[in-house]
Design an enzyme around this catalytic site. Sequence first.
Site, PDB file in Angstrom:
ATOM      1  N   CYS A  43       0.844  -1.194   0.000  1.00  0.00           N
ATOM      2  CA  CYS A  43       0.000   0.000   0.000  1.00  0.00           C
ATOM      3  C   CYS A  43       0.887   1.255   0.000  1.00  0.00           C
ATOM      4  O   CYS A  43       1.685   1.454   0.932  1.00  0.00           O
ATOM      5  CB  CYS A  43      -0.915  -0.013   1.217  1.00  0.00           C
ATOM      6  SG  CYS A  43      -1.889   1.490   1.430  1.00  0.00           S
TER       7      CYS A  43
ATOM      8  N   CYS B  24       0.378   3.473   3.093  1.00  0.00           N
ATOM      9  CA  CYS B  24       0.970   2.839   4.269  1.00  0.00           C
ATOM     10  C   CYS B  24       2.487   3.044   4.286  1.00  0.00           C
ATOM     11  O   CYS B  24       3.087   3.270   5.355  1.00  0.00           O
ATOM     12  CB  CYS B  24       0.648   1.346   4.291  1.00  0.00           C
ATOM     13  SG  CYS B  24      -1.121   0.963   4.354  1.00  0.00           S
TER      14      CYS B  24
END
Length: 304
Positions: free
Chosen positions: A60, A63
Amino acid sequence: MLSSPPHAAHLSLVCLLLLVGFEASLSVSAKPTSLKEVTDGNWEKILTGEWMIEFYAPWCPACQQLQPVWKEFADWGEDMGVNVAKVDVTEQPGLSGRFIITSLPTIYHCKDGVFRKYHGARTKDDFLSFVDEQKWTAIEPVSSWLGPSSILMNSMSALFKLSMFIRRCHNYMTEQLGIPVWGSYVIFGLVTLLAGLALGLLLVFIADFVFPSRRFSSPDYYQKKQVMEQARFIQRQDEDQEADGEEDDDDDDDDEEEHDGEKNDVWRKRRGSPEGRPEPKEQGYADEALRKRMVGSREEEQDT
């Protein structure tokens, strides 16, 4: 007095620097990290104390941007008395289902087993003020039946674990064993069918054990059953006899009605209509003509 060669002094200095650097690296590596990891096996420890938990995935991009900030926040967490942790949803699918993670990254605040979802800015100062000023008190907590320790969320966790296990089995069969994709689907379909049959058979056994049949619970079941069948047979015979008697009565009534009808016909022939109505006009006209003839013949006799 002899002095050591210059190259020997340089060599000793280099060795000293290497020794100091090695000790420093050992001290840094020995320092425990303040960022904790939560897994399916130790997640219950977050039910006590205050926690800030990040759910992320290595692939991600958002993230990945948050990771340096989250590590800095974890370094400050020890001084503020809050535990900062992270969860890799790709490695911990049970926790992903237990918290119903639908977007990444997702951050939860937990205080003594009460969970709240964080929706603020993702900077270190915002995280620190959220904990220090207790801004989490203004957020509505997650309901108890949606909490990670509820029965519903335990079921969701098991379902997510099963889905991840099936996915790994599918990848192993298609990538390692060389089975085609459709063959993997056929195998999973057969396994699902057999598992359903086995589960149904198990439920039948459990039902028989919990609610045993009367033939197993009562030793004289067959005797009672035979007596009941005999009673039903006798009752059926009685009903048949009553039905035959009613048919005989109906036949007698029909005979009586026919006999009464014949009598009424004879009475009508002799007496005319039973209701006292006059005879038909044709019969009346014949009687009147006969009467006139008789009167006329008498008058002729008297004249002679």
